[in-house]
Write an enzyme that holds these catalytic residues in place. Sequence first.
Site, mmCIF file in Angstrom:
data_model
loop_
_atom_site.group_PDB
_atom_site.id
_atom_site.type_symbol
_atom_site.label_atom_id
_atom_site.label_comp_id
_atom_site.label_asym_id
_atom_site.label_seq_id
_atom_site.Cartn_x
_atom_site.Cartn_y
_atom_site.Cartn_z
ATOM 1 N N ASP A 268 0.865 -1.170 0.000
ATOM 2 C CA ASP A 268 0.000 0.000 0.000
ATOM 3 C C ASP A 268 0.908 1.228 0.000
ATOM 4 O OD1 ASP A 268 -2.410 1.620 0.498
ATOM 5 O OD2 ASP A 268 -1.589 1.837 2.516
ATOM 6 N N ASP B 76 -0.325 5.058 0.958
ATOM 7 C CA ASP B 76 -0.627 6.049 1.984
ATOM 8 C C ASP B 76 -0.500 5.467 3.381
ATOM 9 O OD1 ASP B 76 -1.159 8.243 0.318
ATOM 10 O OD2 ASP B 76 -3.183 7.515 -0.092
#
Length: 299
Positions: free
Chosen positions: A49, A51
């Site tokens: 991922d 963020d």
Amino acid sequence: MAATRSFPLLRQLGYLEKSHVRVKDPVKTEELLQKLIAGGFPKLQVVADFDYTLTRVHDENGERLHCSWGVLDNSPVMPDFYRAETKALLDKYYPVEVSSHMTEQEKIPHMVEWYSQVQELLSRSRLSRTAVRNSVEQSNAQLRIGTGSMLAKLEACEVPVLVFSAGMGDILVHILDKFKLYSSNVKIVSNFFKYDEEDCVVGFENETIHMFNKNENVIHSSPYFKNISGRSNVILLGDSLGDIKMVHGISSPEAILKIGFLNDKVDERLSLYEEAFDVVLIDDQTMDAPMAVVKLLCQ
């Protein structure tokens, strides 16, 4: 039985001695590490991922740092109505995204509503490509300490890195470019902007990627999928329970080591994270723990 085992790899990594690192099942995790080492770099891929996984949540002084959405939410180039209305949407929908009292299926319609309304606001804002780039330059977004070293090592060892993000793809690219880390082994799957004839954002290019539909099925028709054929060992990095779905499309996986960053609400979420991830890192603003695993494969 677990209490009588020495777990040499986990101890070499320092995972069992550090209070902010939690390993609920050391037997399973030790076995996963053994498989990763046996396969080496030729069988490895990294799925991450972006963020608040590759990026930091806060700095040394506790100041909250921007995620890809936050870059525009806090940018002076954006009109006042955008900042005000996206803040209202965040206050409304983020509690739904992280709720421990709703199922994923119950959350999905709310996520679709949220992303649809943000796209409408983007279209109304008449945001240019240049303004997107300038917003990143002016933001306080930072990568976790050590992310650059880890990505450089993975590039040198020709390990593909798939960055899966429910954020804004153009922002991700500019952040990685800003830190000179958008290398050829990095593939980004995210919500990239669609531009009109005046080079202004009018929404997202393709089907929206949100927190609960992230998986490798999205890329099965792309050239990237051919490049990862045979790479059945995975290091997964995420900060949300939904991130574990990023590897659901992998064909015949052998070993998937899931490392989760638990950034806040520790008391409420820790048990859930320990069930979902093999290794849980509590308020860790570095990439030290994943990098330690990468270094193991070099030995």
